[in-house]
Design a protein around this motif. Structure first.
Motif, PDB file in Angstrom:
ATOM      1  N   ASP A  67      34.984  38.074  38.046  1.00  0.00           N
ATOM      2  CA  ASP A  67      34.932  39.474  37.640  1.00  0.00           C
ATOM      3  C   ASP A  67      36.027  40.288  38.317  1.00  0.00           C
ATOM      4  O   ASP A  67      35.882  41.488  38.525  1.00  0.00           O
ATOM      5  N   SER A  68      37.124  39.632  38.674  1.00  0.00           N
ATOM      6  CA  SER A  68      38.237  40.346  39.297  1.00  0.00           C
ATOM      7  C   SER A  68      39.559  39.780  38.803  1.00  0.00           C
ATOM      8  O   SER A  68      39.641  38.630  38.373  1.00  0.00           O
ATOM      9  N   CYS A  69      40.584  40.612  38.856  1.00  0.00           N
ATOM     10  CA  CYS A  69      41.930  40.184  38.473  1.00  0.00           C
ATOM     11  C   CYS A  69      42.557  39.377  39.607  1.00  0.00           C
ATOM     12  O   CYS A  69      42.193  39.524  40.779  1.00  0.00           O
ATOM     13  N   SER A  70      43.497  38.536  39.245  1.00  0.00           N
ATOM     14  CA  SER A  70      44.228  37.785  40.261  1.00  0.00           C
ATOM     15  C   SER A  70      45.128  38.734  41.051  1.00  0.00           C
ATOM     16  O   SER A  70      45.574  39.765  40.535  1.00  0.00           O
ATOM     17  N   ASP A  71      45.372  38.388  42.298  1.00  0.00           N
ATOM     18  CA  ASP A  71      46.213  39.235  43.136  1.00  0.00           C
ATOM     19  C   ASP A  71      47.653  39.197  42.638  1.00  0.00           C
ATOM     20  O   ASP A  71      48.108  38.206  42.058  1.00  0.00           O
ATOM     21  N   LEU A  72      48.371  40.285  42.858  1.00  0.00           N
ATOM     22  CA  LEU A  72      49.764  40.378  42.437  1.00  0.00           C
ATOM     23  C   LEU A  72      50.679  40.179  43.644  1.00  0.00           C
ATOM     24  O   LEU A  72      50.319  40.503  44.776  1.00  0.00           O
ATOM     25  N   PRO A  73      51.881  39.669  43.414  1.00  0.00           N
ATOM     26  CA  PRO A  73      52.772  39.365  44.546  1.00  0.00           C
ATOM     27  C   PRO A  73      53.382  40.619  45.157  1.00  0.00           C
ATOM     28  O   PRO A  73      53.422  41.687  44.542  1.00  0.00           O
ATOM     29  N   GLU A  74      53.850  40.470  46.386  1.00  0.00           N
ATOM     30  CA  GLU A  74      54.660  41.514  47.002  1.00  0.00           C
ATOM     31  C   GLU A  74      56.018  41.544  46.302  1.00  0.00           C
ATOM     32  O   GLU A  74      56.399  40.600  45.608  1.00  0.00           O
ATOM     33  N   HIS A  94      41.271  49.504  45.607  1.00  0.00           N
ATOM     34  CA  HIS A  94      39.982  48.911  45.941  1.00  0.00           C
ATOM     35  C   HIS A  94      40.205  47.676  46.818  1.00  0.00           C
ATOM     36  O   HIS A  94      41.243  47.018  46.732  1.00  0.00           O
ATOM     37  N   THR A  95      39.205  47.368  47.629  1.00  0.00           N
ATOM     38  CA  THR A  95      39.281  46.147  48.434  1.00  0.00           C
ATOM     39  C   THR A  95      39.270  44.919  47.540  1.00  0.00           C
ATOM     40  O   THR A  95      40.037  43.972  47.744  1.00  0.00           O
ATOM     41  N   GLU A  96      38.395  44.922  46.524  1.00  0.00           N
ATOM     42  CA  GLU A  96      38.336  43.851  45.540  1.00  0.00           C
ATOM     43  C   GLU A  96      39.046  44.311  44.270  1.00  0.00           C
ATOM     44  O   GLU A  96      38.926  45.466  43.864  1.00  0.00           O
ATOM     45  N   LEU A  97      39.772  43.392  43.645  1.00  0.00           N
ATOM     46  CA  LEU A  97      40.545  43.743  42.452  1.00  0.00           C
ATOM     47  C   LEU A  97      39.667  43.659  41.206  1.00  0.00           C
ATOM     48  O   LEU A  97      39.906  42.872  40.287  1.00  0.00           O
ATOM     49  N   VAL A  98      38.630  44.499  41.176  1.00  0.00           N
ATOM     50  CA  VAL A  98      37.696  44.525  40.056  1.00  0.00           C
ATOM     51  C   VAL A  98      38.312  45.317  38.903  1.00  0.00           C
ATOM     52  O   VAL A  98      39.390  45.908  39.029  1.00  0.00           O
ATOM     53  N   ARG A  99      37.621  45.307  37.767  1.00  0.00           N
ATOM     54  CA  ARG A  99      38.100  46.059  36.610  1.00  0.00           C
ATOM     55  C   ARG A  99      38.287  47.530  36.986  1.00  0.00           C
ATOM     56  O   ARG A  99      37.416  48.143  37.591  1.00  0.00           O
ATOM     57  N   GLY A 100      39.426  48.079  36.615  1.00  0.00           N
ATOM     58  CA  GLY A 100      39.735  49.466  36.942  1.00  0.00           C
ATOM     59  C   GLY A 100      40.505  49.638  38.234  1.00  0.00           C
ATOM     60  O   GLY A 100      41.023  50.727  38.499  1.00  0.00           O
ATOM     61  N   ALA A 101      40.579  48.595  39.057  1.00  0.00           N
ATOM     62  CA  ALA A 101      41.343  48.692  40.303  1.00  0.00           C
ATOM     63  C   ALA A 101      42.826  48.849  39.986  1.00  0.00           C
ATOM     64  O   ALA A 101      43.320  48.347  38.974  1.00  0.00           O
ATOM     65  N   ARG A 102      43.532  49.547  40.858  1.00  0.00           N
ATOM     66  CA  ARG A 102      44.955  49.803  40.646  1.00  0.00           C
ATOM     67  C   ARG A 102      45.766  49.294  41.834  1.00  0.00           C
ATOM     68  O   ARG A 102      45.336  49.400  42.981  1.00  0.00           O
ATOM     69  N   LEU A 159      36.833  35.519  22.920  1.00  0.00           N
ATOM     70  CA  LEU A 159      35.743  36.474  22.779  1.00  0.00           C
ATOM     71  C   LEU A 159      35.515  37.176  24.111  1.00  0.00           C
ATOM     72  O   LEU A 159      35.660  36.573  25.170  1.00  0.00           O
ATOM     73  N   TYR A 160      35.129  38.451  24.048  1.00  0.00           N
ATOM     74  CA  TYR A 160      34.846  39.225  25.252  1.00  0.00           C
ATOM     75  C   TYR A 160      33.433  39.784  25.153  1.00  0.00           C
ATOM     76  O   TYR A 160      33.047  40.348  24.131  1.00  0.00           O
ATOM     77  N   SER A 161      32.669  39.628  26.221  1.00  0.00           N
ATOM     78  CA  SER A 161      31.310  40.160  26.246  1.00  0.00           C
ATOM     79  C   SER A 161      31.246  41.337  27.201  1.00  0.00           C
ATOM     80  O   SER A 161      32.090  41.492  28.084  1.00  0.00           O
ATOM     81  N   SER A 162      30.224  42.168  27.020  1.00  0.00           N
ATOM     82  CA  SER A 162      30.046  43.335  27.886  1.00  0.00           C
ATOM     83  C   SER A 162      29.275  42.987  29.156  1.00  0.00           C
ATOM     84  O   SER A 162      29.146  43.821  30.045  1.00  0.00           O
ATOM     85  N   THR A 163      28.736  41.765  29.241  1.00  0.00           N
ATOM     86  CA  THR A 163      28.011  41.303  30.425  1.00  0.00           C
ATOM     87  C   THR A 163      28.528  39.914  30.783  1.00  0.00           C
ATOM     88  O   THR A 163      29.268  39.302  30.008  1.00  0.00           O
ATOM     89  N   THR A 197      52.531  51.573  38.789  1.00  0.00           N
ATOM     90  CA  THR A 197      51.081  51.436  38.936  1.00  0.00           C
ATOM     91  C   THR A 197      50.542  50.492  37.872  1.00  0.00           C
ATOM     92  O   THR A 197      50.770  50.699  36.678  1.00  0.00           O
ATOM     93  N   LEU A 198      49.832  49.442  38.309  1.00  0.00           N
ATOM     94  CA  LEU A 198      49.238  48.462  37.403  1.00  0.00           C
ATOM     95  C   LEU A 198      47.722  48.536  37.534  1.00  0.00           C
ATOM     96  O   LEU A 198      47.198  48.695  38.644  1.00  0.00           O
ATOM     97  N   THR A 199      47.017  48.404  36.413  1.00  0.00           N
ATOM     98  CA  THR A 199      45.565  48.527  36.382  1.00  0.00           C
ATOM     99  C   THR A 199      44.937  47.213  35.928  1.00  0.00           C
ATOM    100  O   THR A 199      45.409  46.589  34.972  1.00  0.00           O
ATOM    101  N   CYS A 200      43.863  46.807  36.616  1.00  0.00           N
ATOM    102  CA  CYS A 200      43.098  45.629  36.208  1.00  0.00           C
ATOM    103  C   CYS A 200      42.271  46.005  34.986  1.00  0.00           C
ATOM    104  O   CYS A 200      41.409  46.885  35.054  1.00  0.00           O
ATOM    105  N   GLN A 201      42.530  45.349  33.857  1.00  0.00           N
ATOM    106  CA  GLN A 201      41.912  45.723  32.597  1.00  0.00           C
ATOM    107  C   GLN A 201      40.579  44.999  32.380  1.00  0.00           C
ATOM    108  O   GLN A 201      40.175  44.152  33.163  1.00  0.00           O
ATOM    109  N   TRP A 202      39.923  45.358  31.271  1.00  0.00           N
ATOM    110  CA  TRP A 202      38.599  44.820  30.985  1.00  0.00           C
ATOM    111  C   TRP A 202      38.617  43.307  30.850  1.00  0.00           C
ATOM    112  O   TRP A 202      37.672  42.619  31.241  1.00  0.00           O
ATOM    113  N   ASP A 203      39.702  42.757  30.289  1.00  0.00           N
ATOM    114  CA  ASP A 203      39.777  41.303  30.109  1.00  0.00           C
ATOM    115  C   ASP A 203      40.337  40.600  31.343  1.00  0.00           C
ATOM    116  O   ASP A 203      40.738  39.440  31.271  1.00  0.00           O
TER     117      ASP A 203
END
Length: 237
Positions: free
Chosen positions: A81-88, A98-106, A44-48, A122-128
């Motif tokens: 509330d952030s995606c995991s970091d991706l490898p080099e 973005h400094t923080e890998l929040v939703r919408g960060a690329r 399940l995914y919530s908006s908050t 280009t990869l985007t941090c999604q809502w989930d």
């Protein structure tokens, strides 16, 4: 309900008991899921960051001695509330929007000279909080760019893909002689993209003179007429 393990939660509800999950920290009109019996929510995914869990038991069960109430086993995990970091990637580098890998960060990947990127750059941090695709990788370029045609000539290419090792043989038309190497070979370098062994040759007239004046007329603008080996040849500028 048992939600202590990473596996999907298991439910053991009677037909008169209902589990309702709402979006938010209060009982709101938006219901994410409602369950009874043994079928539980998969994801399940919530908006908050908050969810409200409501248990409802039929009072008749208590009257007839069948009601046992609710027991819920769970563990609390820290909010994320952030995606995991991706490898080099090897032979390349990455930049982040973005400094923080929040939703919408690329995260954008690029390759070193001499390498092509394979996959999405280009990869985007999604809502989930998952990434839009897997990280790409850099593949060494193993082909040359087309060196081009030579005026007044034909060419023979050993491999139309122009991979490393490909040869191009140039031959001039009758009445023209070759200046430069007639054979070009694509070869690989340790750094940078593959290149040809020599510059593009030219085909020039063996014995030519410009036509014009003395009754020869004036050639059209941007062109010239030459008489080469008993033939008239137009040379466009």
């Amino acid at each position: 309900m048992n939600a202590a393990s990473p596996s999907p939660p298991s439910l053991n509800l009677s037909n008169s008991d209902i589990l309702t999950i709402y979006d938010g920290d209060e009982v709101m009109p938006h219901i994410l899921g409602q369950y009874l019996g043994s079928s539980g929510p998969q994801k399940l995914y919530s908006s908050t960051p908050d969810l409200t869990i409501q248990f409802h038991s039929d009072p008749a069960g208590l009257i007839f001695g069948k009601g046992q109430g609710f027991i819920m086993n769970y563990i609390e995990v820290s909010r994320n509330d952030s995606c995991s970091d991706l490898p080099e990637i090897q032979n390349g580098w990455k930049t982040t929007s973005h400094t923080e890998l929040v939703r919408g960060a690329r995260i954008t990947y690029q390759c070193d000279p001499g390498y092509d990127i394979v996959g999405s750059d280009t990869l985007t941090c999604q809502w989930d909080l998952s990434w839009s695709s897997d990280p790409p990788f850099c593949e060494k370029i193993m082909y040359c760019t087309d060196p081009g045609e030579v005026d007044h000539s034909t060419r023979l290419i050993s491999d139309p893909v122009l991979l490393v090792g490909t040869t191009i043989q140039y031959s001039c038309d009758p009445g023209f002689v070759l200046e430069g190497s007639s054979l070009l070979t694509c070869y690989s370098r340790e750094t940078g993209t593959p290149i040809w062994t020599s510059r593009l040759p030219r085909c020039v007239c063996e014995s030519c003179w410009l036509l014009g004046g003395n009754g020869g007329g004036i050639p059209p603008l941007g062109s010239a007429l030459y008489f080469c080996n008993h033939r008239t040849v137009a040379n466009m500028h």
